[in-house]
Design a protein around this motif. Structure first.
Motif, short mmCIF file in Angstrom:
data_model
loop_
_atom_site.label_atom_id
_atom_site.label_comp_id
_atom_site.label_asym_id
_atom_site.label_seq_id
_atom_site.Cartn_x
_atom_site.Cartn_y
_atom_site.Cartn_z
N ARG A 96 0.84 -1.20 0.00
CA ARG A 96 0.00 0.00 0.00
C ARG A 96 0.87 1.25 0.00
O ARG A 96 0.66 2.17 -0.80
CB ARG A 96 -0.92 0.00 1.22
CG ARG A 96 -1.84 1.20 1.24
CD ARG A 96 -2.65 1.25 2.53
NE ARG A 96 -3.50 2.43 2.52
CZ ARG A 96 -4.72 2.49 2.01
NH1 ARG A 96 -5.24 1.42 1.44
NH2 ARG A 96 -5.42 3.60 2.04
N GLU A 97 1.88 1.24 0.87
CA GLU A 97 2.76 2.40 0.96
C GLU A 97 3.51 2.62 -0.35
O GLU A 97 3.67 3.76 -0.81
CB GLU A 97 3.75 2.19 2.10
CG GLU A 97 4.66 3.38 2.32
CD GLU A 97 5.63 3.10 3.46
OE1 GLU A 97 5.19 2.63 4.52
OE2 GLU A 97 6.83 3.33 3.26
N ILE B 267 1.26 4.18 -2.71
CA ILE B 267 1.12 5.62 -2.44
C ILE B 267 2.33 6.38 -3.01
O ILE B 267 2.18 7.44 -3.64
CB ILE B 267 1.02 5.88 -0.92
CG1 ILE B 267 -0.22 5.19 -0.34
CG2 ILE B 267 1.01 7.38 -0.62
CD1 ILE B 267 -1.53 5.72 -0.83
N LEU B 268 3.51 5.81 -2.80
CA LEU B 268 4.72 6.47 -3.34
C LEU B 268 4.62 6.56 -4.86
O LEU B 268 4.97 7.59 -5.46
CB LEU B 268 5.98 5.70 -2.92
CG LEU B 268 6.32 5.72 -1.43
CD1 LEU B 268 7.57 4.88 -1.16
CD2 LEU B 268 6.55 7.15 -0.95
N ALA B 269 4.13 5.47 -5.48
CA ALA B 269 3.96 5.50 -6.94
C ALA B 269 2.93 6.57 -7.31
O ALA B 269 3.09 7.29 -8.30
CB ALA B 269 3.52 4.13 -7.44
N ALA B 270 1.88 6.68 -6.50
CA ALA B 270 0.83 7.66 -6.80
C ALA B 270 1.37 9.08 -6.75
O ALA B 270 1.02 9.91 -7.58
CB ALA B 270 -0.32 7.50 -5.80
N THR C 30 8.85 6.85 -9.66
CA THR C 30 8.82 6.02 -10.86
C THR C 30 9.09 4.57 -10.46
O THR C 30 9.57 4.30 -9.35
CB THR C 30 9.90 6.46 -11.87
OG1 THR C 30 11.17 6.31 -11.23
CG2 THR C 30 9.71 7.89 -12.32
N SER C 31 8.82 3.67 -11.38
CA SER C 31 9.09 2.25 -11.14
C SER C 31 10.55 2.05 -10.79
O SER C 31 10.91 1.27 -9.91
CB SER C 31 8.76 1.43 -12.38
OG SER C 31 7.40 1.52 -12.67
N GLY D 268 8.74 -2.25 -7.95
CA GLY D 268 8.75 -1.39 -9.14
C GLY D 268 7.49 -1.55 -9.97
O GLY D 268 7.08 -0.64 -10.67
N ARG D 269 6.87 -2.74 -9.92
CA ARG D 269 5.70 -2.99 -10.74
C ARG D 269 4.40 -2.71 -10.00
O ARG D 269 3.32 -3.03 -10.50
CB ARG D 269 5.69 -4.46 -11.21
CG ARG D 269 6.87 -4.86 -12.07
CD ARG D 269 6.97 -4.04 -13.34
NE ARG D 269 5.81 -4.18 -14.19
CZ ARG D 269 5.60 -3.46 -15.28
NH1 ARG D 269 6.45 -2.52 -15.63
NH2 ARG D 269 4.52 -3.64 -16.01
N VAL D 270 4.50 -2.15 -8.81
CA VAL D 270 3.28 -1.94 -8.03
C VAL D 270 2.32 -1.01 -8.78
O VAL D 270 2.73 -0.03 -9.40
CB VAL D 270 3.63 -1.34 -6.63
CG1 VAL D 270 4.17 0.05 -6.74
CG2 VAL D 270 2.42 -1.38 -5.72
N SER D 271 1.07 -1.43 -8.78
CA SER D 271 0.05 -0.59 -9.40
C SER D 271 -0.55 0.26 -8.30
O SER D 271 -1.13 -0.26 -7.35
CB SER D 271 -1.02 -1.47 -10.05
OG SER D 271 -2.22 -0.74 -10.16
N PRO D 272 -0.42 1.58 -8.39
CA PRO D 272 -0.89 2.42 -7.29
C PRO D 272 -2.36 2.18 -6.97
O PRO D 272 -2.74 2.05 -5.82
CB PRO D 272 -0.63 3.84 -7.76
CG PRO D 272 -0.14 3.77 -9.15
CD PRO D 272 0.18 2.35 -9.47
N VAL D 273 -3.15 2.06 -8.01
CA VAL D 273 -4.59 1.95 -7.76
C VAL D 273 -4.92 0.61 -7.12
O VAL D 273 -5.75 0.52 -6.21
CB VAL D 273 -5.39 2.21 -9.06
CG1 VAL D 273 -5.23 1.07 -10.06
CG2 VAL D 273 -6.86 2.43 -8.74
N ILE E 124 -3.64 0.72 -3.45
CA ILE E 124 -4.48 1.54 -2.59
C ILE E 124 -5.82 0.85 -2.33
O ILE E 124 -6.36 0.86 -1.24
CB ILE E 124 -4.71 2.94 -3.23
CG1 ILE E 124 -3.38 3.70 -3.27
CG2 ILE E 124 -5.76 3.72 -2.47
CD1 ILE E 124 -3.42 4.91 -4.16
#
Lengths: 420, 252
Positions: A304-305, A308-311, A315-316, A409-414, A417
């Motif tokens: 989740r965090e 949020i950072l990605a949001a 960058t990846s 790196g591949r985390v999807s922000p949406v 969250i």
């Protein structure tokens, strides 16, 4: 490239779960301890073994006739002129150079005949740094000169021949021209190495006496034993000496490093080193698995965090780098912990050693390939091996961090969250 | 409920986006946006034919019942998610034509986020959290420090710069989140239920703060909310039902 203080953020992240990080560091530290001590014991004991073998055989580098190694014979000789010996001795890494004659002879007394190997030596040139057998002189004394008329026998050999100090022994051998020749000596010394193979199968003869008997020219020998400060330089120095001598004497002369001159010993060391490497690989894999577990769980807990950072604009690549930094910090801390944990045991084992006599219940050293090893185990790791362990730990840690870093790196922000 | 609140006001009117000047000021434009989530074999539409234009300086609330698509719309406006169909433009750029890293940069430079759960980085101080995006942008340290200190002062956190989130109350954490969101002067700040976890007093304080930032600095805010206090303060209320806009009310 502008960016957040990734190293700082990563450093603080690894201490979020202090206990988990400490357990990982303890794992790395013990892995380091195991790797350093096992490698150090190996380095020390193989060095001892190789040095002992060199002092029993032809040195760390042996200069001999090009065909001698394939089929040793007393007619395959090299001319060890003063000039040649000086040329070899002039090499900065060479500790000592001694000419020798090695071969086989039939020893006879009034009561028995026994076949034996012999080493013809010049006592003026030898010391216990070039001939380990000198330390094993249990009775009698060393030859006074190279044309002495004595013979020094291994204890078991003397017993087989049923002779003691001062007794006569006839030795028979084949000279340079293929003729059978005999010499008469009196036993001037008894060797007791503790190694049955050596004590029953070797004798020492004076070099010049042998040269005269064999019809050799002055300086003519079967080998020139070259001793180095460090046996690990043998291959390179053998190459240099060989090239130098072949330029002077032609291809009839060759210089072989110890591992080519003593392939059995080299094979044994290689086998042990390979075994040790496999052990270290297993240790490294275990460390890697531990670090992977720590980093992976840590990343999964922070999806989740990270989302949020990605949001907010990471960058990846920056998220990937953040986790790589975390693994790098763990590696660095692990190495520091490893050094702290290893320092005292290493110092103790390097200076005092570990006496295995109490465990084996015997004072006789273990024999390996006819070489008697010391009962006391010492640790002395080569600096490059220590560096390899350090690099391996860092690489293992980075490797362990790659997949967790990839996931970060591949985390999807949406997704992060919404779902976490 | 939100519609009735908006419609109940004497100074309400249907929002009009047709004029040329408003087009020039448009910073968010969604056209015929559809968003369909797949759940196993099933397709669940979250947005259906969603059209929305947001102009610079708006203080807008997206309202509607749970599942009406507010958060989905906010995620799509914030370039966190892409629509299944339709076009989304933020600050004149079509999100569909942008790469992953370009979207990251767009979020960093143009969009501020305030989340319901604050979502500060727990190992960073209030100051470090607030300056994070400025760091990402490569703003020089001195400018960064000046901007962040001013913002933390504006949100009432002067003297608390070195506290970590765990040492701050929920309201204080949300203030840091607001400071983080507006620090890079984004073209739009998206706030997803920003008052949901706060007590009334703190919620009022934060709304006043955001309203002040909007009036004094022209910061554009879009809220997704159920909170009547937010709707009451919003100057435009977009009521959503089943993934489309049912009502779009502008107040003076």
């Amino acid at each position: 490239m502008p960016g957040p203080r990734l190293p700082t953020l990563a450093w603080r992240n690894i201490w979020r779960n202090r206990r988990r990080t400490l357990i990982t560091l303890v794992g790395i530290a013990f892995g380091t301890l195991l790797a350093v001590l096992s490698t150090g014991i190996g380095d020390s004991s193989y060095a001892e073994m190789i040095d002992y073998a060199a002092r029993l055989g032809g040195g760390h580098v042996v200069v001999q006739h090009a065909d001698y190694q394939k089929l040793p014979a007393l007619n395959k000789t090299v001319a060890a002129s003063e000039d040649l010996l000086q040329r070899v001795a002039a090499h900065p890494d060479v500790r000592a150079v001694v000419p020798r004659i090695r071969g086989g002879a039939m020893l006879a007394t009034s009561s028995n005949n026994v076949g034996s190997g012999f080493i013809g030596i010049d006592p003026a040139l030898e010391s216990n740094q070039t001939l380990g057998l000198l330390d094993a002189l249990a009775e009698g004394e060393m030859f006074a000169t190279a044309d002495d008329e004595g013979i020094i026998l291994g204890r078991a050999l003397a017993e087989n021949l049923d002779v003691g100090l001062g007794k006569k022994v006839v030795y028979t051998l084949t000279n340079k021209d293929g003729e059978i020749v005999s010499g008469l000596s009196r036993v001037s010394g008894i060797l007791d190495t503790g190694a049955a193979e050596v004590d029953s199968g070797i004798c020492l003869l004076p070099l010049r006496t042998l040269q005269q008997l064999l019809g050799y020219a002055p300086g003519e020998v079967t080998q020139i034993a070259v001793f180095l400060d460090n046996h690990r330089d043998a291959t390179e120095i053998a190459h240099q000496i060989g090239a130098d001598l072949q330029g002077q004497l032609g291809s009839v002369v060759t210089a072989l490093p110890w591992d080519e001159a003593m392939p059995d010993l080299a094979g044994f060391v290689t086998m042990k080193v390979t075994g040790s490497l496999i052990m270290q690989l297993i240790i490294t894999l275990l460390i890697t698995a531990g670090i992977f577990n720590t980093l992976f769980v840590s990343v999964m807990e922070r999806m989740r965090e990270l989302g949020i950072l990605a949001a907010i604009g990471f960058t990846s690549r920056q998220l990937f780098a953040l986790v790589v930094w975390e693994s790098l910090w763990i590696a660095c801390c692990g190495i520091v912990a490893g050094v702290l944990l290893t320092a005292w045991p290493y110092y103790y084992l390097a200076t005092t050693g570990f006496d295995t006599a109490a465990m084996t219940g015997t004072q006789a050293g273990t024999q390996v390939s006819g070489i008697t090893m010391s009962q006391v185990l010492y640790v002395e790791i080569y600096p490059d091996h220590a560096a390899v362990i350090g690099v391996a730990i860092v690489l293992a840690t980075l490797l362990a961090g790659i997949y967790p870093a990839y996931r970060a790196g591949r985390v999807s922000p949406v997704e992060a969250i919404r779902t976490v | 409920m939100s519609t009735s609140i908006a419609q109940g006001s004497a100074a309400v009117a249907k929002h009009d986006t047709s004029s040329e000047s408003s087009t020039r000021n448009t910073i968010v434009k969604l056209t015929a946006v559809e968003k369909i989530y797949r759940q196993g074999k099933f397709e669940v539409p979250a947005l259906r034919g969603f059209d929305l234009e947001v102009r610079r300086g708006e203080f807008m609330a997206l309202t509607g019942p749970s599942g009406s698509g507010k958060t989905t719309a906010l995620n799509i406006i914030g370039a966190l998610d892409l629509p299944t169909r339709g076009t989304v433009e933020v600050d004149g750029r079509n999100l569909a034509a942008m790469s992953r890293s370009e979207l990251s940069r767009l979020r960093r430079d143009k969009i501020g986020f305030v989340f319901q759960a604050y979502n500060l980085v727990p190992v960073l101080t209030a100051f470090e959290n607030a300056e994070m995006v400025l760091r990402l942008q490569g703003v020089p340290p001195r400018d960064r420090a000046a901007r962040v200190m001013q913002l933390l002062g504006d949100v009432g956190l002067k003297g608390m710069e070195h506290r970590r989130p765990a040492e701050l109350s929920g309201g204080q954490q949300q203030r840091v989140a607001i400071a983080r969101a507006i620090a890079p002067s984004p073209v739009v700040t998206l706030a997803d239920e920003p008052t949901a976890n706060l007590d009334s007093t703190t919620a009022e304080l934060l709304l006043t703060l955001m309203e002040q930032l909007n009036r004094e600095h022209g910061a554009t805010f879009i809220f997704s909310t159920h909170d009547p206090r937010v709707m009451a303060r919003a100057r435009r209320v977009v009521h959503m039902v089943d993934g489309h806009i049912e009502d779009d009310i502008a107040k003076d």
